[in-house]
Design a protein around this motif. Structure first.
Motif, PDB file in Angstrom:
ATOM      1  N   ARG A   1      -7.206   0.340  -6.627  1.00  0.00           N
ATOM      2  CA  ARG A   1      -7.362  -0.898  -5.858  1.00  0.00           C
ATOM      3  C   ARG A   1      -8.510  -1.694  -6.431  1.00  0.00           C
ATOM      4  O   ARG A   1      -9.644  -1.224  -6.520  1.00  0.00           O
ATOM      5  CB  ARG A   1      -7.643  -0.574  -4.393  1.00  0.00           C
ATOM      6  CG  ARG A   1      -7.911  -1.788  -3.501  1.00  0.00           C
ATOM      7  CD  ARG A   1      -6.693  -2.645  -3.344  1.00  0.00           C
ATOM      8  NE  ARG A   1      -6.936  -3.768  -2.420  1.00  0.00           N
ATOM      9  CZ  ARG A   1      -6.098  -4.774  -2.257  1.00  0.00           C
ATOM     10  NH1 ARG A   1      -4.966  -4.811  -2.955  1.00  0.00           N
ATOM     11  NH2 ARG A   1      -6.371  -5.741  -1.403  1.00  0.00           N
TER      12      ARG A   1
ATOM     13  N   TYR B   1       0.834  -1.203   0.000  1.00  0.00           N
ATOM     14  CA  TYR B   1       0.000   0.000   0.000  1.00  0.00           C
ATOM     15  C   TYR B   1       0.873   1.260   0.000  1.00  0.00           C
ATOM     16  O   TYR B   1       0.590   2.228  -0.718  1.00  0.00           O
ATOM     17  CB  TYR B   1      -0.916  -0.018   1.226  1.00  0.00           C
ATOM     18  CG  TYR B   1      -1.788   1.212   1.348  1.00  0.00           C
ATOM     19  CD1 TYR B   1      -2.991   1.309   0.653  1.00  0.00           C
ATOM     20  CD2 TYR B   1      -1.394   2.280   2.159  1.00  0.00           C
ATOM     21  CE1 TYR B   1      -3.785   2.448   0.760  1.00  0.00           C
ATOM     22  CE2 TYR B   1      -2.177   3.412   2.266  1.00  0.00           C
ATOM     23  CZ  TYR B   1      -3.373   3.489   1.573  1.00  0.00           C
ATOM     24  OH  TYR B   1      -4.145   4.613   1.681  1.00  0.00           O
TER      25      TYR B   1
ATOM     26  N   TYR C   1      -4.119  -4.648  -7.442  1.00  0.00           N
ATOM     27  CA  TYR C   1      -4.090  -3.293  -7.992  1.00  0.00           C
ATOM     28  C   TYR C   1      -3.994  -3.360  -9.513  1.00  0.00           C
ATOM     29  O   TYR C   1      -3.472  -4.326 -10.084  1.00  0.00           O
ATOM     30  CB  TYR C   1      -2.881  -2.520  -7.452  1.00  0.00           C
ATOM     31  CG  TYR C   1      -2.913  -2.264  -5.969  1.00  0.00           C
ATOM     32  CD1 TYR C   1      -3.402  -1.058  -5.464  1.00  0.00           C
ATOM     33  CD2 TYR C   1      -2.431  -3.213  -5.075  1.00  0.00           C
ATOM     34  CE1 TYR C   1      -3.411  -0.819  -4.105  1.00  0.00           C
ATOM     35  CE2 TYR C   1      -2.445  -2.980  -3.710  1.00  0.00           C
ATOM     36  CZ  TYR C   1      -2.939  -1.791  -3.226  1.00  0.00           C
ATOM     37  OH  TYR C   1      -2.957  -1.552  -1.880  1.00  0.00           O
TER      38      TYR C   1
END
Length: 479
Positions: free
Chosen positions: A81, A63, A86
């Motif tokens: 996301r 992240y 992703y």
């Protein structure tokens, strides 16, 4: 926005380099670029970043890397996301690997179509996107996962470009390059065969043979195998003096290319789905033998379909199109040796007169046929085969060749996926075949009789063509 992975992973905006710090950020960016707009899962990213031992905080670290990339790349790039990972979206961005793949595909198409100058230009431009070893600043895990296929694509493009160079008569210019490439990649047989070709055309026949002997020793010592088909065929061509230059212009209009296909029938109607399937299969570039079968009852149009498909696919087979009828008019199967003599004559094999011992030696004919067809992009149409034993000696010895067979029987040598079973035509298609032969006005004047004729012919194109011809020959008589 420009992205580059064929070398160090980089991102540029309006020509200015964007500072990406650390191998982990470069790895995440490269992984999403290589996904071509698809979602890259968290587990995949974890494996590419840390291998088999990702940390407990892997998701949080991923992240963080994504947030850092969003900030660095700005509004032109979306990193979204999408469970379970992703996806990167960059409309209008230029990505070097995408440009390479596009130009490589166009170059291969030009090479198949013998447009050698175009192929050379396209493949040279494709290779120009490489700035060194790909992915040179990412983790070892991404490197192990992605580098081999990228390097293989580059080597194939390079081999194809050299093939175009040789076709354009540039053997002297590529000899030094090929010498270095063969030293670097000693077991790539195609490169070695290309070096042999270049040396031979430079008047260095002994060096060409020495290159073969060295390659054979390397293959035996390192891999325990003998030289493959391409290298063996080049060796035989050197011994036989068959590697003379065929310039690009000569290659496009060579008089030695056999074209044995019979004329396609006028008024070919229907079979659009079957024709599309056959032409797509024949056009598919592959290094595996293609054997296609058109089967069905007598008169259902097997030969007409096969000839039309072969005619439309001829551009994919620049080394020629062979055609052989495997039965006499009375239905008696022809001897395979007789068919081989005819095919070999078309391929330019001398000394096969009727009284020649070679013309009656079945094993010798098979050997000559395999030698003549080795490594060639040929299309062979075998019409009205009676079974596998008749077909086996007529299969060319080249994975680039294709064989299109018509037969009333199913053949064990052809898989179900490559078999097209023809059913009789429906009424509309039958009427169109009859109209093409007899004339549409003739049938419009008596539609009931036309419907009766269609019913009598049972959807068989041969019967419809015969009836249509008889109608056309008797214009004063009613349908």
């Amino acid at each position: 926005m420009d992205f580059r992975i064929l070398g160090p992973v980089e991102a540029r905006r309006d020509g200015d380099w964007i500072a990406l710090s650390g191998s982990k950020v470069h790895t995440v960016l490269a992984a999403m670029l290589l996904a071509h707009g698809r979602v890259v899962s968290d587990s995949r990213l974890g494996a590419l970043l840390w291998g088999w031992d990702p940390p407990v905080t892997a998701s949080a670290q991923i992240y963080t890397y994504m947030s850092r990339l969003r900030k660095l790349l700005g509004d032109e790039v979306e990193i979204v996301r999408r469970q379970p990972g992703y996806v990167l979206r960059a409309p209008g961005a230029r990505i070097d690997v995408v440009e390479f793949e596009r130009l490589d595909r166009l170059g291969r198409e030009a090479l198949r179509e013998r447009r050698f100058a175009d192929a050379q230009a396209l493949l040279t431009e494709a290779l120009g996107w490489w700035r060194g070893p790909a992915l040179s600043n990412v983790t070892e895990f991404l490197l192990e996962a992605e580098l081999p296929q990228l390097e293989e694509a580059r080597m194939l493009a390079l081999e194809n470009r050299i093939e175009a160079d040789l076709a354009l008569g540039m053997h002297e210019q590529v000899t030094a390059e090929l010498t270095g490439l063969v030293a670097e990649h000693p077991v790539r047989e195609r490169l070695r065969a290309q070096l042999m070709t270049a040396l031979y055309r430079c008047g260095r026949q002994a060096d060409a043979l020495q290159t073969y002997y060295e390659g054979r020793k390397v293959l035996v010592d390192q891999l325990g195998v003998d030289p493959g088909e391409a290298l063996g065929a080049t060796y035989q061509a050197v011994l036989g003096g068959e590697l003379g230059l065929r310039g690009a212009g000569a290659a496009r209009g060579r008089s030695d290319v056999p074209t044995m296909l019979p004329a396609a029938e006028d008024g070919f109607v229907g079979r659009s789905a079957e024709l599309s399937l056959l032409t797509a299969r024949l056009a598919a570039g592959t290094n595996r033998p293609r054997r296609l079968l058109v089967t069905g009852m007598a008169g259902v149009g097997k030969t007409a379909l096969a000839v039309r498909a072969a005619e439309e696919s001829a551009g994919h087979f620049p080394d020629g199109q062979l055609f052989a009828e495997l039965c006499d008019q009375d239905g008696t199967p022809k001897d395979a040796g007789e068919v081989l003599v005819r095919l070999l004559r078309a391929l330019g094999e001398p000394g096969l007169d009727g009284g020649s011992p070679r013309a009656t030696d079945r094993d010798e004919l098979v050997r000559l046929y395999r030698a003549r067809t080795s490594g060639k992009r040929l299309l062979v149409v075998l019409d009205d085969a009676v079974g596998d034993l008749q077909v086996a000696p007529l299969l060319p010895a080249s994975p680039q060749a294709a064989v299109l067979i018509t037969s009333r029987a199913r053949l064990a040598r052809v898989t179900g996926a490559d078999t097209v079973a023809l059913a009789p035509l429906d009424d509309d298609e039958s009427l169109a075949v009859l109209a093409a032969a007899a004339g549409a006005e003739r049938l419009r004047d008596d539609p009931d009789s036309a419907d009766d004729l269609v019913a009598y012919c049972g959807g068989l194109p041969l019967a419809l063509a015969v009836v249509g011809a008889r109608l056309a020959a008797r214009p004063s008589r009613p349908a």
